[in-house]
Scaffold this motif. Structure first.
Motif, PDB file in Angstrom:
ATOM      1  N   ARG A 153      68.395  28.811  69.207  1.00  0.00           N
ATOM      2  CA  ARG A 153      67.724  30.077  68.691  1.00  0.00           C
ATOM      3  C   ARG A 153      65.777  29.594  68.308  1.00  0.00           C
ATOM      4  N   ASN A 154      65.252  27.959  68.235  1.00  0.00           N
ATOM      5  CA  ASN A 154      64.153  28.054  68.208  1.00  0.00           C
ATOM      6  C   ASN A 154      63.577  28.175  69.847  1.00  0.00           C
ATOM      7  N   ALA A 155      64.204  28.370  70.554  1.00  0.00           N
ATOM      8  CA  ALA A 155      63.747  28.469  72.062  1.00  0.00           C
ATOM      9  C   ALA A 155      63.043  26.788  72.629  1.00  0.00           C
ATOM     10  N   ILE A 156      63.882  25.731  71.894  1.00  0.00           N
ATOM     11  CA  ILE A 156      63.643  24.133  71.792  1.00  0.00           C
ATOM     12  C   ILE A 156      64.255  23.140  72.579  1.00  0.00           C
ATOM     13  N   ALA A 157      65.587  23.539  72.694  1.00  0.00           N
ATOM     14  CA  ALA A 157      67.146  23.481  73.124  1.00  0.00           C
ATOM     15  C   ALA A 157      66.735  22.776  74.148  1.00  0.00           C
ATOM     16  N   GLY A 158      67.005  21.118  74.108  1.00  0.00           N
ATOM     17  CA  GLY A 158      66.597  20.091  75.024  1.00  0.00           C
ATOM     18  C   GLY A 158      65.411  19.256  74.994  1.00  0.00           C
ATOM     19  N   GLU A 159      64.517  19.307  73.915  1.00  0.00           N
ATOM     20  CA  GLU A 159      62.824  19.354  73.907  1.00  0.00           C
ATOM     21  C   GLU A 159      63.356  17.591  73.029  1.00  0.00           C
TER      22      GLU A 159
END
Length: 328
Positions: A153-159
């Motif tokens: 949703r916030n373009a940070i999956a896996g960070e």
């Protein structure tokens, strides 16, 4: 045909893949350090060179050391800070004369390994969820579920690298300061330079990480062995927090640290102490494509079916002219 570009802080690598993931050509150039506009132009020139040398036209996917903000359409969270705040997808499209797909480089890495690498359907037919990590100058992560790279949703999956190190020891608190502005991030403990710094802070004298590992394996350096054991324990704690949430079928380790072979033997035993389960069966594997996984994954941002369909279109209509104006 599909073209992948891996936009790194020191080098930009390009690859052209034929159907079936067959490598046709690869080229590497230096990144114009700290210069956004020159970086865009360099990517455009690299795509042109790949196509001119092969006589082929391909779709273009680009892996970047950051993410595209879904709120602004501009780069965020990039350790190559000259990219931050720019509409890189639009500027790259203007530079190469066609639509471009852009994704975080760690997502590209795991997409490559899940598509035709160490965690591919051929290697692991029953694997559905793959977590990939990059342990290099920084620490990144990406998730692939049933062949699709997740951005979230916030373009940070896996960070995972910018979460705090779990179960910190007293001597690990509050932790080193991170470039993101916080202290004690996983990245500050697990990036390659942090392993070297930890070793030298305790009197280590090996010239490189590779030499340090060799000295530990040959039982020639107790300081090196202790540093590697601390690193392995921290890595196990960091991965356990992901496993407890995601429960992946496999974890693929990339980056320079992935070349330390003892990790694949020691990590499963260490993880059993931290994972919230009575058994632990997650596969932990090195990348099949090594340093090439990022650039190959960028090419995989377009499917073979999409590439074939666009090739037909380009064959009849040609490609639009490349922009000669300055990027934003």
């Amino acid at each position: 045909m599909r073209i992948g570009i891996d936009l790194g802080g020191t080098k930009i690598e390009g690859i052209l893949l034929a159907p079936g993931g067959i490598e046709v050509l690869r080229r590497r150039v230096e990144t114009p350090a700290g210069n956004y506009h020159a970086t865009i132009a360099t990517v455009g020139s690299l795509v042109s060179a790949l196509e001119a040398e092969t006589g082929c036209v391909g779709t273009v996917g680009v892996g970047i050391p950051g993410a595209i903000s879904l709120a602004t359409g501009r780069v965020k969270n990039a350790n190559s800070t000259c990219l931050i705040g720019h509409p890189i997808e639009q500027d790259l499209a203007a530079a190469v004369g066609r639509s471009v797909r852009v994704m975080n480089d760690a997502n590209c890495f795991v997409l490559s390994e899940a598509s035709d690498g160490a965690a591919s359907p051929l290697e692991m037919p029953s694997a559905r969820i793959i977590f990939g990590i990059i342990l290099g100058t920084g620490v990144g992560g990406g998730i692939v579920v049933r062949g699709e790279a997740l951005d979230g949703r916030n373009a940070i999956a896996g960070e995972w690298g910018h979460n705090p190190l779990p179960w910190p020891r007293p001597e690990e608190q509050p932790g080193p300061r991170c470039y993101c502005g916080k202290s004690g991030c996983i990245e500050t403990f697990l990036c390659g330079p942090s392993l070297d710094a930890d070793y030298r802070a305790r009197g280590g004298c090996a010239a490189s990480t590779r030499e340090m590992v060799l000295r530990a394996e040959n039982q020639e350096d107790d300081v090196a062995e202790a540093a590697l054991q601390r690193y392995e324990d921290r890595l196990a704690r960091a991965l356990a927090s992901v496993i407890n949430i995601l429960d992946p079928d496999a974890i693929v380790i990339g980056g320079g640290i992935s070349n330390i072979q003892r990790l694949y033997k020691s990590l499963p035993d260490r993880l059993r102490d931290y994972v919230f389960s009575d058994s632990f069966d997650t596969m932990i594997v090195p990348p099949k494509h090594g340093d090439s996984s990022g650039v190959r994954g960028a090419a995989w941002l377009w499917s073979e079916a999409e590439a074939a369909e666009l090739a037909k279109l380009w064959g009849t209509k040609g490609l639009p002219k490349r922009s000669v104006g300055n990027p934003s």
